[in-house]
Design a protein around this motif. Structure first.
Motif, PDB file in Angstrom:
ATOM      1  N   ALA A  19       0.831  -1.205   0.000  1.00  0.00           N
ATOM      2  CA  ALA A  19       0.000   0.000   0.000  1.00  0.00           C
ATOM      3  C   ALA A  19       0.865   1.254   0.000  1.00  0.00           C
ATOM      4  O   ALA A  19       0.652   2.183  -0.792  1.00  0.00           O
ATOM      5  CB  ALA A  19      -0.907  -0.023   1.227  1.00  0.00           C
ATOM      6  N   MET A  20       1.861   1.289   0.871  1.00  0.00           N
ATOM      7  CA  MET A  20       2.653   2.507   1.003  1.00  0.00           C
ATOM      8  C   MET A  20       3.677   2.645  -0.118  1.00  0.00           C
ATOM      9  O   MET A  20       3.821   3.702  -0.720  1.00  0.00           O
ATOM     10  CB  MET A  20       3.366   2.537   2.369  1.00  0.00           C
ATOM     11  CG  MET A  20       2.441   2.688   3.546  1.00  0.00           C
ATOM     12  SD  MET A  20       1.301   4.073   3.418  1.00  0.00           S
ATOM     13  CE  MET A  20       2.399   5.475   3.512  1.00  0.00           C
ATOM     14  N   GLU A  35       6.869  -4.096   8.782  1.00  0.00           N
ATOM     15  CA  GLU A  35       7.266  -3.348   9.985  1.00  0.00           C
ATOM     16  C   GLU A  35       7.927  -4.287  10.997  1.00  0.00           C
ATOM     17  O   GLU A  35       7.297  -4.770  11.950  1.00  0.00           O
ATOM     18  CB  GLU A  35       6.003  -2.683  10.578  1.00  0.00           C
ATOM     19  CG  GLU A  35       6.254  -1.717  11.714  1.00  0.00           C
ATOM     20  CD  GLU A  35       6.791  -0.372  11.263  1.00  0.00           C
ATOM     21  OE1 GLU A  35       7.298  -0.240  10.146  1.00  0.00           O
ATOM     22  OE2 GLU A  35       6.709   0.569  12.078  1.00  0.00           O
ATOM     23  N   ALA A  52       9.812   0.547   2.313  1.00  0.00           N
ATOM     24  CA  ALA A  52       8.451   0.488   2.852  1.00  0.00           C
ATOM     25  C   ALA A  52       8.064  -0.979   2.950  1.00  0.00           C
ATOM     26  O   ALA A  52       7.021  -1.396   2.454  1.00  0.00           O
ATOM     27  CB  ALA A  52       7.494   1.267   1.956  1.00  0.00           C
ATOM     28  N   ILE A  53       8.978  -1.765   3.564  1.00  0.00           N
ATOM     29  CA  ILE A  53       8.711  -3.204   3.702  1.00  0.00           C
ATOM     30  C   ILE A  53       8.028  -3.452   5.037  1.00  0.00           C
ATOM     31  O   ILE A  53       7.658  -2.523   5.751  1.00  0.00           O
ATOM     32  CB  ILE A  53      10.003  -4.046   3.555  1.00  0.00           C
ATOM     33  CG1 ILE A  53      10.976  -3.752   4.705  1.00  0.00           C
ATOM     34  CG2 ILE A  53      10.671  -3.791   2.213  1.00  0.00           C
ATOM     35  CD1 ILE A  53      12.090  -4.774   4.839  1.00  0.00           C
ATOM     36  N   ASP A  73      10.080  -5.620  -4.800  1.00  0.00           N
ATOM     37  CA  ASP A  73       9.364  -6.314  -3.723  1.00  0.00           C
ATOM     38  C   ASP A  73       9.819  -7.759  -3.746  1.00  0.00           C
ATOM     39  O   ASP A  73      10.075  -8.326  -4.806  1.00  0.00           O
ATOM     40  CB  ASP A  73       7.845  -6.227  -3.936  1.00  0.00           C
ATOM     41  CG  ASP A  73       7.064  -6.551  -2.683  1.00  0.00           C
ATOM     42  OD1 ASP A  73       6.449  -5.626  -2.112  1.00  0.00           O
ATOM     43  OD2 ASP A  73       7.062  -7.730  -2.249  1.00  0.00           O
ATOM     44  N   GLN A  74       9.938  -8.354  -2.573  1.00  0.00           N
ATOM     45  CA  GLN A  74      10.417  -9.756  -2.556  1.00  0.00           C
ATOM     46  C   GLN A  74       9.355 -10.738  -3.056  1.00  0.00           C
ATOM     47  O   GLN A  74       9.666 -11.846  -3.442  1.00  0.00           O
ATOM     48  CB  GLN A  74      10.881 -10.142  -1.152  1.00  0.00           C
ATOM     49  CG  GLN A  74       9.756 -10.275  -0.156  1.00  0.00           C
ATOM     50  CD  GLN A  74      10.249 -10.793   1.196  1.00  0.00           C
ATOM     51  OE1 GLN A  74      11.449 -10.765   1.472  1.00  0.00           O
ATOM     52  NE2 GLN A  74       9.346 -11.257   2.024  1.00  0.00           N
ATOM     53  N   ARG A  75       8.099 -10.290  -3.017  1.00  0.00           N
ATOM     54  CA  ARG A  75       7.014 -11.152  -3.472  1.00  0.00           C
ATOM     55  C   ARG A  75       6.952 -11.122  -4.988  1.00  0.00           C
ATOM     56  O   ARG A  75       6.872 -10.038  -5.584  1.00  0.00           O
ATOM     57  CB  ARG A  75       5.691 -10.649  -2.875  1.00  0.00           C
ATOM     58  CG  ARG A  75       4.741 -11.754  -2.483  1.00  0.00           C
ATOM     59  CD  ARG A  75       3.574 -11.241  -1.639  1.00  0.00           C
ATOM     60  NE  ARG A  75       3.425  -9.825  -1.506  1.00  0.00           N
ATOM     61  CZ  ARG A  75       2.525  -9.091  -2.164  1.00  0.00           C
ATOM     62  NH1 ARG A  75       1.723  -9.643  -3.054  1.00  0.00           N
ATOM     63  NH2 ARG A  75       2.439  -7.791  -1.933  1.00  0.00           N
ATOM     64  N   LYS A  99      14.101  -5.108   8.621  1.00  0.00           N
ATOM     65  CA  LYS A  99      14.497  -3.801   8.070  1.00  0.00           C
ATOM     66  C   LYS A  99      16.011  -3.600   8.236  1.00  0.00           C
ATOM     67  O   LYS A  99      16.688  -3.094   7.332  1.00  0.00           O
ATOM     68  CB  LYS A  99      13.728  -2.668   8.764  1.00  0.00           C
ATOM     69  CG  LYS A  99      12.269  -2.495   8.263  1.00  0.00           C
ATOM     70  CD  LYS A  99      11.661  -1.212   8.816  1.00  0.00           C
ATOM     71  CE  LYS A  99      10.160  -1.092   8.693  1.00  0.00           C
ATOM     72  NZ  LYS A  99       9.618  -0.835   7.363  1.00  0.00           N
ATOM     73  N   ASN A 116      10.283   4.291   5.788  1.00  0.00           N
ATOM     74  CA  ASN A 116       8.907   4.781   5.966  1.00  0.00           C
ATOM     75  C   ASN A 116       8.286   4.189   7.232  1.00  0.00           C
ATOM     76  O   ASN A 116       7.071   4.219   7.409  1.00  0.00           O
ATOM     77  CB  ASN A 116       8.082   4.378   4.730  1.00  0.00           C
ATOM     78  CG  ASN A 116       6.672   4.922   4.777  1.00  0.00           C
ATOM     79  OD1 ASN A 116       6.453   6.093   5.066  1.00  0.00           O
ATOM     80  ND2 ASN A 116       5.689   4.073   4.513  1.00  0.00           N
ATOM     81  N   SER A 140       6.521   3.430  10.624  1.00  0.00           N
ATOM     82  CA  SER A 140       5.616   4.307  11.370  1.00  0.00           C
ATOM     83  C   SER A 140       5.822   4.156  12.868  1.00  0.00           C
ATOM     84  O   SER A 140       5.320   4.965  13.636  1.00  0.00           O
ATOM     85  CB  SER A 140       4.164   4.001  10.998  1.00  0.00           C
ATOM     86  OG  SER A 140       3.936   2.619  11.003  1.00  0.00           O
TER      87      SER A 140
END
Ligand code: NAI
Length: 506
Positions: free
Chosen positions: A17-18, A96, A93-94, A37-39, A101, A121, A123
């Protein structure tokens, strides 16, 4: 400080999303963007998501098709970290998770050039902790976008203990160049917004728990008197109670269980019941097909024989309300006094944080009816009132009739300290003042963050100034005394303002 030049490539890691939203923002600003993205297939899907979003703008004639095509050409899904080596700024933005990270950041340090800025990113994870195992933590900075990134203006630029000033400033300038409203904050739990906003949810949840009134009425008061775009219950239904409760719990635990951040049992119950809000079809409200949102409790039309409103002394913030009464054709008689309004049997005053019952006893004024704060009394469509236990039903009737004469819907709530909007604004300003005291961010950045990140009608510190330098301190002192709880201790800067006779901006 200059922003990164448009010909600098940006890399975004994590195309959820982010990440895809951030990729869109950077591409819209003219950068070439690598998306990883790893996916399997996720980066391509992220790009498709951007295409879908922006196609709507093209369909509405708000964007030219060739502009969209060029923009999409600038977003390049990649499969390997090695492909982003040339990027000048990498934003992760992976998931959380501190360890995941940290691993990614270690790999990025190996892969990227020395001058590449690494941004996270996150939060809720400390930027300092994320940088702790890096070889060059000075190049790591928080770049906290809000969801959805293309629409939300705020970016919190977070400085960890080691983050270089120059890098934070460069990222700040870049976010501004991208059309965002950046603020600088230090790496503290919840940064600015997720910390300062806690009372917005917490106080209404508590008022609900204390049976002050129901959720629909509290939401309506916060919206129609407070000027907030959404009430706390409809907003948490939208955010998801699992997410909101997790943020509150994380901030609470990170501040060593300071009761100011105490999570709510009412919300915990919802989470345990699986009533997570809109996404599960039930939160405070039902979202089942055909479900009607409950109406707020509103006083029935009342009439009064009183011929005039007597204004005793300086009504303070209620002056705009007096003007509104006058404009509605009511005769106003002014005379000396303690700053209250008399109409029929009702003695009306702005809440000062005491319960009406306590204040009525202290002021030997049985028929006391307290009025809540409004963001703008000239425009408020609704106002909360509360009556002292000693007040007669005639006094309550007269208070309702007065407000209704000016076209204001009245919600009578149970007698709790500080009513609803006043209590919300006072506790928000209190948290904002503490954040300023602790150097989390500047006064103007805190206010900007609350407006740009959450669409608050005014920054809490500016709002405090507008109400007069001592009002919120008095309100908090009285709420604290009423409950006997540390949770409401007034912030030092509010207390200081009071004695310096100045505001945050003066
Ligand atoms: P998401 O779950 O939608 O997306 C995360 C993506 O990262 C997934 O596609 C996943 O496959 C990918 N990923 C996970 N580990 C990876 C790795 N090691 N390498 C490459 N890709 C990896 O999550 P969302 O909501 O986009 O959040 C991402 C980050 O942004 C988190 O740190 C979150 O705290 C933060 N954030 C989230 C906000 C929100 O409202 N969702 C708001 C602001 C920040």
């Amino acid at each position: 400080m200059q922003p990164l030049a448009t010909d600098t490539s940006i890399a975004v890691i994590g195309a959820g999303a982010m990440g895809s939203g951030i990729a869109q923002v950077a591409a819209q600003a003219g950068h070439r963007v690598f998306l990883l993205d790893q996916r399997e297939g996720a980066a391509e899907a992220g790009r498709q998501g951007v295409a879908k979003q922006l196609q709507r703008r093209v369909d509405k004639g708000k964007m030219e098709q060739p502009v969209l095509d060029e923009l999409l050409d600038r977003i390049k899904p990649i499969k390997e970290l090695s492909e982003l080596a040339e990027a000048g700024l990498v934003i992760e933005a992976i998931v959380e998770d501190l360890e995941i990270k940290r691993n990614l950041l270690a790999n990025l340090e190996e892969m990227c050039g020395k001058s590449t800025i690494l941004a996270t990113n996150t939060s809720s994870i400390s930027v300092t902790a994320l940088g702790a195992k890096m070889k060059h933590p000075e190049r790591l900075v928080g770049m906290h976008f809000f969801n959805p990134a293309p629409l939300m203006a705020l970016v919190e630029v977070i400085k960890g203990l080691a983050t270089s000033d120059e890098i934070a400033q460069r990222v700040y300038a870049t976010a501004a160049q991208w059309g965002k409203k950046p603020v600088i904050a230090t790496s503290t739990p919840g940064f600015i917004v997720n910390r300062v906003a806690r009372p917005f949810y917490a106080e209404s949840l508590r008022l609900l728990q204390e049976q002050a009134t129901d959720s629909a009425t509290l939401d309506a008061i916060v919206r129609e008197a407070g000027g907030f775009r959404m009430g706390p219950f409809e907003l948490t239904d939208l955010i998801g109670h699992d997410v909101n409760f997790a943020v509150t719990s994380s901030v609470f635990n990170s501040y060593f269980q300071d009761t100011r951040f105490l999570p709510s049992l009412v919300q915990k119950e919802l989470v345990e019941a699986g009533r997570l809000g809109r996404k599960t079809g039930q939160g405070f409200y039902s979202y089942a097909e055909g479900a009607q949102k409950p109406e707020p409790a509103t006083a029935e039309a009342a009439s009064s024989d009183a011929a005039a409103l007597i204004v005793e002394g300086n009504p303070g913030p209620l002056a705009a309300l007096v003007t509104r009464f006058s404009e509605s054709g009511l005769k106003i008689i002014e005379r000396d006094g303690p700053g209250r309004l008399l109409f029929g049997d009702a003695v009306l005053a702005l809440t000062d944080g005491r319960m009406a019952t306590e204040r009525a006893a202290a002021e030997a004024s049985n028929n006391l009816v307290l009025l809540d704060l409004a963001f703008d009394y000239a425009k408020a469509r609704r106002l909360a009132i509360t009556a002292a236990d000693q007040a007669s039903s005639q006094a309550v009737n007269d208070a309702c009739a007065l407000l209704q004469k000016a076209g204001i819907a009245v919600s009578q709530v149970a007698d709790r300290p500080g009513l609803v909007v006043m209590r919300t604004v006072a506790t928000l300003a209190n948290e904002a003042a503490d954040a300023a005291l602790h150097g989390v961010a500047s006064i103007s950045d805190i206010d900007l963050a609350m407006k740009a990140g959450l669409n608050y009608p005014e920054g809490p510190l500016r709002w405090s100034d507008n109400l007069g330098f001592s009002l919120l301190h008095t309100v908090l002192t009285n709420i604290q005394q009423s409950y006997g709880e540390d949770r409401y201790r007034p912030a030092l800067l509010l207390r200081k303002n009071r004695f310096a006779e100045k505001g945050f901006y003066s």
